[in-house]
Design a protein around this motif. Structure first.
Motif, PDB file in Angstrom:
ATOM      1  N   ARG A   1      -4.652   2.664  -7.723  1.00 26.85           N
ATOM      2  CA  ARG A   1      -5.685   2.795  -6.692  1.00 26.85           C
ATOM      3  C   ARG A   1      -6.294   1.438  -6.359  1.00 26.85           C
ATOM      4  O   ARG A   1      -6.589   1.137  -5.192  1.00 26.85           O
TER       5      ARG A   1
ATOM      6  N   ASP B   1      -6.407  -0.286  -2.694  1.00 28.99           N
ATOM      7  CA  ASP B   1      -7.633  -0.813  -2.076  1.00 28.99           C
ATOM      8  C   ASP B   1      -7.488  -2.287  -1.720  1.00 28.99           C
ATOM      9  O   ASP B   1      -7.958  -2.739  -0.665  1.00 28.99           O
ATOM     10  N   ARG B   2      -6.854  -3.044  -2.593  1.00 26.42           N
ATOM     11  CA  ARG B   2      -6.655  -4.468  -2.308  1.00 26.42           C
ATOM     12  C   ARG B   2      -5.752  -4.655  -1.087  1.00 26.42           C
ATOM     13  O   ARG B   2      -6.041  -5.482  -0.216  1.00 26.42           O
TER      14      ARG B   2
ATOM     15  N   SER C   1      -8.852  -0.058  10.616  1.00 22.61           N
ATOM     16  CA  SER C   1      -9.058   0.676   9.363  1.00 22.61           C
ATOM     17  C   SER C   1      -8.180   1.914   9.265  1.00 22.61           C
ATOM     18  O   SER C   1      -8.341   2.702   8.331  1.00 22.61           O
TER      19      SER C   1
ATOM     20  N   THR D   1      -7.633  -3.801   2.086  1.00 23.36           N
ATOM     21  CA  THR D   1      -8.528  -4.874   2.511  1.00 23.36           C
ATOM     22  C   THR D   1      -7.771  -5.922   3.315  1.00 23.36           C
ATOM     23  O   THR D   1      -8.235  -6.371   4.383  1.00 23.36           O
TER      24      THR D   1
ATOM     25  N   ARG E   1       0.830  -1.213   0.000  1.00 27.99           N
ATOM     26  CA  ARG E   1       0.000   0.000   0.000  1.00 27.99           C
ATOM     27  C   ARG E   1       0.859   1.256   0.000  1.00 27.99           C
ATOM     28  O   ARG E   1       0.581   2.211  -0.760  1.00 27.99           O
TER      29      ARG E   1
END
Length: 432
Positions: free
Chosen positions: A202, A206-207, A219, A210, A146
């Motif tokens: 992006r 996001d992956r 989060s 998760t 990320r």
């Protein structure tokens, strides 16, 4: 509607999603998820760790069972039957009682049983630690993925902003006849390419987010890359050369510890099977309440004695068990040597790869600085009318490619350090 206007309409939503973040006008989150904290959370929450702990509890139950061999055994019994009581008569025999036995000597059988069970417990403990490390490693990989994708989005955002400014300038020149439609089309193509690459990145963000959320239960945004780099460097402190790395991998890796514990358990099982033909001596006491058919009355009986059991013939069962124990031990010893060879090789390669990436990072940073100087020189010539737009675009793309290479190399180095930390068992210890 021109191509640029169509791209701009789509790009406005893209900028809100893809290029949003602390670096693009939003306030930073109050508290970020630290690298080391995330490792601990992932190791504590992983369902694989719960399964490993259940297997560890099973091994401890086996150990308790092995320890019971030298403890008193108490059982109750009841018997009822009819049979001969002499040459001419028979009688009914009803009996209720309690039997107490205590093993007093078994030539080391109970001790070896405990050692074998203890080896099983040790092996399961190492398996639990390995499951924790694997869960933490999966989390850390997503964490770095990320951060890398967000850093690349930042580089691409600079490209998009640059070409937006260039497009505005080209449109002004186009109205005055100072530029061509081909020049405008080139700028529009670069904007579309930047937004497409940002969309893919992006998805990567996001992956990874998760996986971070599923493994850590949090989060929160990841902390800055410098914090992860500092945590990795702190865990790898003291590994100055390849010999230190290989020695740490062979001495402390959980898989090595589990394999050695298995071998110790199998050695005890082999020795136990080798002594299976030796006698087992027990003290036995029986107290019973018996119905005497002759007197038609109940009476008590008690008996104290010594039981000696020795197997005489088992149809080759004892020999087969002995051979099986030796064969399993040989297999595990071979597996340990294979594991030591593979881990030693992986650790050495990981260390040398780390040194290589550190050297590559310095050179790629130098290339990026040179490309920036070249691009600035071309930009100055273009503003003076001495250069062409294709040359300017190529210079800008070369600089961006060099900047992306720096980001990719920097995070490849962090991943290599993470792999080195896993191989040398330097992952943080987690409290139950």
């Amino acid at each position: 509607m021109t191509a640029f206007k169509r791209i701009s309409l789509a790009g406005s939503a893209l900028c809100a999603l893809v290029l949003a973040g602390p670096a693009y006008g939003q306030e930073a989150p109050v508290r970020c998820l630290g690298f080391t904290d995330g490792l601990a959370l992932a190791a504590a929450r992983a369902p694989e760790v719960d399964g490993a702990r259940a297997r560890e509890a099973e091994a401890r139950a086996d150990l308790r069972e092995a320890r019971s061999l030298m403890r008193p055994q108490v059982s109750t019994f009841g018997r009822s039957g009819v049979g001969d009581s002499g040459l001419t008569g028979s009688q009914i025999d009803n009996q209720l009682g309690v039997r107490v036995s205590q093993r007093v000597f078994d030539f080391g059988d109970s001790r070896l049983a405990r050692e074998a069970a203890q080896g099983g417990v040790d092996q399961r403990e190492f398996d639990t630690l390995e499951q924790q490390n694997q869960a933490a490693y999966a989390f850390a990989d997503a964490y770095l993925t990320r951060l890398e994708a967000e850093a690349m989005i930042g580089v691409i955002a600079q490209r998009r902003a640059y070409f937006v400014r260039q497009h505005e300038a080209i449109e002004a020149l186009l109205r005055r006849g100072g530029a061509t439609r081909a020049d405008n089309a080139q700028i529009v193509a670069q904007l579309a390419s930047a937004e497409a690459e940002a969309l893919e990145l992006r998805f990567t963000v996001d992956r990874a987010a998760t996986r971070i959320r599923e493994y850590s239960g949090q989060s929160a945004e990841p902390c800055a890359p410098d914090a992860a780099r500092a945590a990795l460097d702190a865990q790898l402190a003291g590994l100055g050369n390849v010999d230190d790395v290989v020695a740490a991998a062979l001495a402390a890796h959980p898989r090595i510890g589990a394999q050695r514990s298995t071998i110790r358990s199998l050695e005890a099982q082999r020795d136990r099977q080798a002594r299976s033909r030796l006698p087992v001596v027990e003290m036995v006491g029986i107290v019973s309440y018996v119905y005497d058919d002759t007197s038609e009355d109940w009476d008590t009986r008690d008996r104290v004695g010594v039981d000696v059991s020795v197997p005489l013939y088992t149809g080759s069962a004892l020999g087969a068990r002995n051979d099986r124990a030796r064969a399993r031990l040989s297999q595990e010893e071979s597996g340990l040597r294979t594991l030591q060879r593979n881990l030693g090789e992986e650790a050495e390669v990981a260390f040398r790869r780390t040194l290589s990436l550190e050297a590559q990072l310095m050179r790629r940073e130098a290339v990026a600085e040179s490309q920036l100087d070249y691009f600035e020189a071309i930009s100055g010539e273009f503003e003076l009318g001495l250069g062409t737009l294709p040359v300017l675009i190529d210079a800008r793309l070369d600089y961006e490619e060099a900047a992306l290479d720096v980001v990719a190399t920097r995070f490849s180095l962090l991943r290599q350090k993470l792999d080195l930390m896993r191989l040398t068992a330097r992952m943080p210890r987690y409290a139950d």
